[in-house]
Design a protein around this motif. Sequence first.
Motif, short mmCIF file in Angstrom:
data_model
loop_
_atom_site.label_atom_id
_atom_site.label_comp_id
_atom_site.label_asym_id
_atom_site.label_seq_id
_atom_site.Cartn_x
_atom_site.Cartn_y
_atom_site.Cartn_z
N UNK A 31 0.81 -1.22 0.00
CA UNK A 31 0.00 0.00 0.00
C UNK A 31 0.84 1.26 0.00
N UNK A 32 1.93 1.28 0.76
CA UNK A 32 2.74 2.48 0.90
C UNK A 32 3.94 2.52 -0.03
N UNK A 33 4.46 1.36 -0.44
CA UNK A 33 5.70 1.34 -1.21
C UNK A 33 5.51 1.43 -2.71
N UNK A 34 4.48 0.78 -3.26
CA UNK A 34 4.29 0.83 -4.71
C UNK A 34 4.07 2.25 -5.23
N UNK A 35 3.29 3.11 -4.55
CA UNK A 35 3.10 4.47 -5.06
C UNK A 35 4.39 5.29 -5.17
N UNK A 36 5.43 4.89 -4.46
CA UNK A 36 6.68 5.65 -4.49
C UNK A 36 7.34 5.64 -5.86
N UNK A 37 6.98 4.68 -6.72
CA UNK A 37 7.61 4.61 -8.04
C UNK A 37 6.63 4.91 -9.17
N UNK A 38 5.38 5.26 -8.83
CA UNK A 38 4.39 5.57 -9.87
C UNK A 38 4.42 7.06 -10.20
N UNK A 39 4.02 7.39 -11.42
CA UNK A 39 3.89 8.81 -11.77
C UNK A 39 2.50 9.31 -11.39
N UNK A 40 2.28 10.59 -11.55
CA UNK A 40 1.02 11.19 -11.10
C UNK A 40 -0.17 10.81 -11.98
N UNK A 41 0.10 10.22 -13.15
CA UNK A 41 -0.99 9.88 -14.08
C UNK A 41 -1.58 8.51 -13.84
N UNK A 42 -0.90 7.69 -13.04
CA UNK A 42 -1.33 6.29 -12.91
C UNK A 42 -1.44 5.85 -11.46
N UNK A 43 -2.45 5.04 -11.22
CA UNK A 43 -2.57 4.28 -9.98
C UNK A 43 -2.36 2.81 -10.31
N UNK A 44 -2.42 1.98 -9.30
CA UNK A 44 -2.23 0.54 -9.50
C UNK A 44 -3.46 -0.22 -9.05
N UNK A 45 -3.81 -1.25 -9.80
CA UNK A 45 -4.87 -2.18 -9.39
C UNK A 45 -4.22 -3.55 -9.20
N UNK A 46 -4.42 -4.13 -8.04
CA UNK A 46 -3.79 -5.41 -7.71
C UNK A 46 -4.87 -6.43 -7.35
N UNK A 47 -4.76 -7.61 -7.95
CA UNK A 47 -5.68 -8.71 -7.68
C UNK A 47 -5.04 -9.60 -6.61
N UNK A 48 -5.59 -9.55 -5.40
CA UNK A 48 -5.02 -10.27 -4.27
C UNK A 48 -5.09 -11.78 -4.41
N UNK A 49 -5.87 -12.27 -5.33
CA UNK A 49 -6.01 -13.72 -5.50
C UNK A 49 -4.93 -14.32 -6.38
N UNK A 50 -4.02 -13.51 -6.91
CA UNK A 50 -3.07 -13.99 -7.90
C UNK A 50 -1.85 -14.71 -7.30
N UNK A 51 -1.67 -14.66 -5.98
CA UNK A 51 -0.57 -15.38 -5.37
C UNK A 51 -1.03 -15.96 -4.04
N UNK A 52 -0.26 -16.93 -3.54
CA UNK A 52 -0.56 -17.55 -2.26
C UNK A 52 0.26 -16.87 -1.17
N UNK A 53 -0.39 -16.40 -0.14
CA UNK A 53 0.25 -15.69 0.96
C UNK A 53 0.78 -16.72 1.97
N UNK A 54 2.05 -16.63 2.38
CA UNK A 54 2.58 -17.58 3.37
C UNK A 54 1.77 -17.58 4.66
N UNK A 55 1.71 -18.73 5.30
CA UNK A 55 0.85 -18.91 6.46
C UNK A 55 1.25 -18.07 7.67
#
Length: 361
Positions: A263-287
């Motif tokens: 949430x806090x780190x990805x925006x640090x490398x984005x430009x002002x014209x774009x946001x990010x959409x992330x699909x949380x189902x695309x990977x398995x989160x460690x237990x």
Amino acid sequence: MTSSKSSDKRNGYTYAQSGVDIDAGNALVKAIGPLAASTRRSGADAELGGFGGLFDLKAAGFEDPILVAANDGVGTKLKIAIEIGKHDTVGIDLVAMCVNDLIVQGAEPLLFLDYFSSGKLDVKEATNIVSGIAEGCRQAGAALIGGETAEMPGMYADGDYDLAGFALGAAERGTLLPKDDLSEGDVLVGLCSHGLHSNGYSLVRRLVADHGQDLDAPAPFDPSKTLGEALLTPTRIYVKSLMPLIREGSVKALAHITGGGITENLPRVLNSSNNAEIDLSKWLVPLVFKWLDDMGNLGADELLRTFNCGIGMIAVVAKEQAQHVASSLREAGEAAYEIGHLIEAHEGESRVQYVGQLRYS
């Protein structure tokens, strides 16, 4: 006649009596010499012991380099290492936190220096710590060219110590990241983490203490290890898998997912014209993250802005390059997945927008 009392000499003070053992420091330098030598690379071949470390950029193959520097520590993860007496992996964490920040800028890590401080120097313990630092440097291709060992009586509780690291890298002029052509539709490729890495441990330790968890008992999320050992799983170093893709120009931007999570780190490398959409189902989160969620009733929002949740690095790549990048990363030993894309930014919207639900392994 001179009295015997007036002729007696007072006992002189020594540095050792104040708690600083110069001989122990010399013994440590001797012990870690071979460890530092094992990290030599082109551009760095000097012995330890000088007043400064040297690096030859020309010998390393650079023509018009821009230097990139990073420094970091391991944080309160060290307290777990101290509590269970396992010190041979926190040095990997120290290197990882620095060099992973360098590659985010597109820079190749070249050299590393460490700072180790304690109240009383334990040569065996310190050697174990530096062995981890040397291992991290080998994984990153960086030379361990020096450092500082500080013995400071009265500054630390018995057994406590602290670590800090400094890394220097370089990139040819004009090749730094992020690039200025990020655009809607670019794909986000997530590189999986090795658990918690080195962030969020103040919360982890609070939950462990409040719930009476035993660091020497089997980990609830991985019974093959003790809880302490599992929580000390070292941070993954992504340098050698990412540098070939950076050099060939296949990566537009990178985000190292550290404290603050995605949430806090990805925006640090984005430009002002774009946001990010992330699909949380695309990977398995460690237990380990489910275990923390269950103990602290954290919820997805808190997890995603505190921990990496199983994604240690995110690459932004052009849509037509996404399959190539993901395949190359997998061939290099990474678990990598397409986890989202860039979207058009609108005022008032969150910079990172999530769809789907976290899935646990």
